[in-house]
Motif scaffolding. Structure first.
Motif, PDB file in Angstrom:
ATOM      1  N   GLU A  80      46.663  51.834  41.955  1.00 30.66           N
ATOM      2  CA  GLU A  80      47.161  51.653  43.321  1.00 30.66           C
ATOM      3  C   GLU A  80      47.460  50.184  43.597  1.00 30.66           C
ATOM      4  O   GLU A  80      48.501  49.854  44.182  1.00 30.66           O
ATOM      5  N   ASN A  81      46.563  49.298  43.180  1.00 29.40           N
ATOM      6  CA  ASN A  81      46.781  47.862  43.387  1.00 29.40           C
ATOM      7  C   ASN A  81      48.009  47.380  42.630  1.00 29.40           C
ATOM      8  O   ASN A  81      48.802  46.588  43.162  1.00 29.40           O
ATOM      9  N   ALA A  82      48.174  47.832  41.388  1.00 27.09           N
ATOM     10  CA  ALA A  82      49.330  47.427  40.589  1.00 27.09           C
ATOM     11  C   ALA A  82      50.621  47.942  41.221  1.00 27.09           C
ATOM     12  O   ALA A  82      51.631  47.222  41.280  1.00 27.09           O
ATOM     13  N   MET A  83      50.620  49.182  41.734  1.00 23.20           N
ATOM     14  CA  MET A  83      51.823  49.713  42.384  1.00 23.20           C
ATOM     15  C   MET A  83      52.122  48.945  43.673  1.00 23.20           C
ATOM     16  O   MET A  83      53.271  48.629  43.940  1.00 23.20           O
ATOM     17  N   ASP A  84      51.097  48.630  44.440  1.00 24.33           N
ATOM     18  CA  ASP A  84      51.304  47.829  45.646  1.00 24.33           C
ATOM     19  C   ASP A  84      51.908  46.481  45.296  1.00 24.33           C
ATOM     20  O   ASP A  84      52.840  45.998  45.957  1.00 24.33           O
ATOM     21  N   GLU A  85      51.386  45.851  44.265  1.00 24.47           N
ATOM     22  CA  GLU A  85      51.859  44.524  43.845  1.00 24.47           C
ATOM     23  C   GLU A  85      53.313  44.573  43.364  1.00 24.47           C
ATOM     24  O   GLU A  85      54.119  43.716  43.723  1.00 24.47           O
TER      25      GLU A  85
END
Length: 88
Positions: A80-85
């Motif tokens: 989720e963090n990687a997709m947000d970034e």
């Protein structure tokens, strides 16, 4: 594990950015990735599945092996963090 994220990047730009998510998966889990049309198939030790990209949505569907099932919350959070970034 299934994750879905909406975006306004268009298909080509979203695919380029998903390569960044795949790179993070490779760093953390030694996952191999290859594009088959608009699906990025991922496979590695204890993890396999795909990331489907379209004009407005990215859908991540991964199957975790027994050892990684205990880390599902951490893996989910990392993706989720990687997709947000990469997709914002």
């Amino acid at each position: 594990m299934r994750l879905k994220k909406h975006h306004d990047l268009g298909l080509d730009e979203a695919k380029k950015r998903i390569d960044g998510v795949a790179a993070k998966l490779h760093e953390r889990f030694s996952v191999r990735a290859d594009w088959r049309g608009d699906d990025l198939h991922v496979a590695g030790n204890g993890i396999n599945g795909h990331i489907a990209v379209d004009e407005h949505t990215v859908l991540v569907e991964l199957r975790l092996g027994l050892a990684l099932m205990f880390l599902e919350a951490q893996i989910r959070s990392g993706i989720e963090n990687a997709m947000d970034e990469h997709l914002n």
